[in-house]
Design an enzyme around this catalytic site. Structure first.
Site, PDB file in Angstrom:
ATOM      1  N   ARG A  80     -14.062  66.050 -65.589  1.00  0.00           N
ATOM      2  CA  ARG A  80     -12.708  66.213 -65.059  1.00  0.00           C
ATOM      3  C   ARG A  80     -12.558  67.697 -64.735  1.00  0.00           C
ATOM      4  NH1 ARG A  80     -11.280  61.573 -68.535  1.00  0.00           N
ATOM      5  NH2 ARG A  80     -10.600  60.003 -67.035  1.00  0.00           N
TER       6      ARG A  80
ATOM      7  N   THR B 121     -13.978  52.058 -62.299  1.00  0.00           N
ATOM      8  CA  THR B 121     -13.135  52.301 -63.469  1.00  0.00           C
ATOM      9  C   THR B 121     -12.950  50.994 -64.221  1.00  0.00           C
ATOM     10  OG1 THR B 121     -10.888  52.837 -64.241  1.00  0.00           O
ATOM     11  CG2 THR B 121     -11.066  52.065 -61.988  1.00  0.00           C
TER      12      THR B 121
ATOM     13  N   ASP C 131      -7.450  49.367 -61.746  1.00  0.00           N
ATOM     14  CA  ASP C 131      -6.140  49.787 -61.231  1.00  0.00           C
ATOM     15  C   ASP C 131      -6.211  50.494 -59.884  1.00  0.00           C
ATOM     16  OD1 ASP C 131      -7.409  52.057 -62.071  1.00  0.00           O
ATOM     17  OD2 ASP C 131      -5.697  52.889 -63.143  1.00  0.00           O
TER      18      ASP C 131
HETATM   19  P1  ADP Z   1     -10.201  58.851 -62.477  1.00  0.00           P
HETATM   20  O1  ADP Z   1     -10.907  59.163 -61.214  1.00  0.00           O
HETATM   21  O2  ADP Z   1     -11.011  57.981 -63.395  1.00  0.00           O
HETATM   22  O3  ADP Z   1      -8.804  58.349 -62.224  1.00  0.00           O
HETATM   23  P2  ADP Z   1      -9.101  61.482 -63.122  1.00  0.00           P
HETATM   24  O4  ADP Z   1      -7.710  61.101 -62.802  1.00  0.00           O
HETATM   25  O5  ADP Z   1      -9.336  62.327 -64.318  1.00  0.00           O
HETATM   26  O6  ADP Z   1     -10.054  60.215 -63.305  1.00  0.00           O
HETATM   27  O7  ADP Z   1      -9.684  62.229 -61.842  1.00  0.00           O
HETATM   28  C1  ADP Z   1     -11.005  62.719 -61.830  1.00  0.00           C
HETATM   29  C2  ADP Z   1     -11.039  64.068 -61.148  1.00  0.00           C
HETATM   30  O8  ADP Z   1     -10.617  63.916 -59.787  1.00  0.00           O
HETATM   31  C3  ADP Z   1     -10.095  65.116 -61.723  1.00  0.00           C
HETATM   32  O9  ADP Z   1     -10.620  65.784 -62.834  1.00  0.00           O
HETATM   33  C4  ADP Z   1      -9.917  66.059 -60.552  1.00  0.00           C
HETATM   34  O10 ADP Z   1     -11.001  66.943 -60.449  1.00  0.00           O
HETATM   35  C5  ADP Z   1      -9.928  65.098 -59.367  1.00  0.00           C
HETATM   36  N1  ADP Z   1      -8.536  64.802 -59.006  1.00  0.00           N
HETATM   37  C6  ADP Z   1      -7.659  64.024 -59.680  1.00  0.00           C
HETATM   38  N2  ADP Z   1      -6.446  64.028 -59.094  1.00  0.00           N
HETATM   39  C7  ADP Z   1      -6.556  64.842 -58.017  1.00  0.00           C
HETATM   40  C8  ADP Z   1      -5.656  65.285 -57.016  1.00  0.00           C
HETATM   41  N3  ADP Z   1      -4.373  64.887 -56.986  1.00  0.00           N
HETATM   42  N4  ADP Z   1      -6.125  66.156 -56.094  1.00  0.00           N
HETATM   43  C9  ADP Z   1      -7.409  66.561 -56.105  1.00  0.00           C
HETATM   44  N5  ADP Z   1      -8.296  66.193 -57.016  1.00  0.00           N
HETATM   45  C10 ADP Z   1      -7.890  65.340 -57.976  1.00  0.00           C
END
Ligand code: ADP
Length: 319
Positions: free
Chosen positions: A72, A125, A129
């Site tokens: 992340r 995932t 979702d």
């Molecule tokens: P997932 O993809 O499983 O939902 P996260 O929400 O932690 O997991 O997102 C993974 C990574 O994607 C984050 O650590 C970040 O680097 C990137 N990311 C998440 N949200 C955004 C966003 N709004 N804009 C740009 N990059 C994002």
């Protein structure tokens, strides 16, 4: 495109490896060069990028987690962070990127595309979702892990005449709770998409108890409340001996099921086909067992639809 990259990002999910394998093998099948980005978007910004060969993805189809590693990164949410990533990709001559991950990873992929670097999102995932697909890679394995635990707990619940509350993953989406609840014969399923009065649930359990029902299983998605909170409230009303199990991270790991491996292979290969045709900014998915792809911006704007028919059915079957 002749040279593409692949990364896994966000929470890991069983089947991600099968998806990476499909991306690599499909790309090489079509005479493309394929580069692995290690460590998600953090690895992208730092340039942790290596060329992958057919053998790089040997022996991983059956493994949980992701051999590309995930991460992340807050920095990637900034424009400067993403520019660093784009520079690294350009430095390696990479023309398009497959991003395997969840909702947050899709947002990153969408912004990269908007800022000039074409990406294709592959839904990986356990939470199921992501809009634009009925199923995500990892969901089937996670539900099977939950069911294995529910079945075991049922044995002890019936032996000791107890109420069991099982907390499963799902902050915003109740899919794991819903599917495991129906498949596991739970008396009650608590999901974020359907409001329920815990007092009313407890009263229903008490009525069942008075009719001679010896034990009950309640599945609660973590986004509704903690299993401990649900257990406490239920015990207060029913006065039944109530035990709580929080399944936690066991739901993330394990050998991917056949369903997840097949889904991952199909979706990974489709993502490569899109980039092969110079089509970026898409999100791939599956609907009615057919592969589909949407504009990633449109996909992210769609609501995630939980199957409320399943919710209704589980209620009808648990009277
Ligand atoms: P997932 O993809 O499983 O939902 P996260 O929400 O932690 O997991 O997102 C993974 C990574 O994607 C984050 O650590 C970040 O680097 C990137 N990311 C998440 N949200 C955004 C966003 N709004 N804009 C740009 N990059 C994002």
């Amino acid at each position: 495109m002749k040279r593409i990259g692949v990364l896994t990002s966000g929470g890991d999910a069983p089947g991600m490896n099968a998806a990476v394998r499909a991306v690599v093998r499909k790309a090489i099948y079509h005479d493309m060069e394929i580069y692995g980005v290690f460590g998600g978007y953090a690895g992208l910004m730092s340039g942790n990028i290596k060329k992958l060969e057919l053998g790089s993805v040997g022996d991983i189809i059956h493994r949980g987690g992701t051999f590309l590693q995930s991460a992340r990164s807050e920095e990637f949410k900034t424009k400067e962070g993403r520019q660093k990533g784009i520079e690294q990709l350009k430095k390696h001559g990479i023309e398009g990127l497959v991003v395997i991950g969840g909702d947050g990873s899709y947002r990153g992929a969408m912004l990269l595309t908007e800022e000039g670097f074409p990406c294709v999102g592959v839904p990986g995932t356990i939470d199921n979702d992501i809009p634009g697909t009925e199923f995500t890679i990892g969901f089937d394995t996670a539900v099977n892990t939950v069911i294995d635990a529910v079945d075991k707990i049922r044995d002890t619940a019936s032996s000791h005449e107890r109420t069991f509350v099982i907390e499963v993953m799902g902050r915003n989406a109740g899919d794991i709770a819903l599917w495991a609840g129906l498949a596991g014969g739970a008396e009650t399923i608590l999901i974020p998409e359907a409001e329920q009065d815990i007092q009313e649930i407890a009263q229903r359990l008490k009525n069942g108890q008075e009719r001679g029902k010896k034990h009950s299983i309640i599945i609660v998605a973590e986004g509704v409340m903690s299993g401990y909170e649900a257990g406490k409230q239920i015990e207060e009303v029913t006065k039944m001996d109530t035990r709580v199990t929080v399944l936690g991270h066991v739901q993330r790991g394990g050998t991917p099921t056949v369903t997840d491996r097949v889904l991952a292979s199909r979706l990974g290969a489709r993502a490569v086909e899109l980039l092969l045709n110079n089509t970026g900014g898409r999100a791939v998915g599956i609907e009615n067992n057919q592969l589909v792809d949407y504009d990633i911006i449109e996909a992210l704007a769609m609501p995630h639809k939980i199957d409320l028919d399943i919710y209704k059915l589980s209620k009808e079957l648990s009277i």
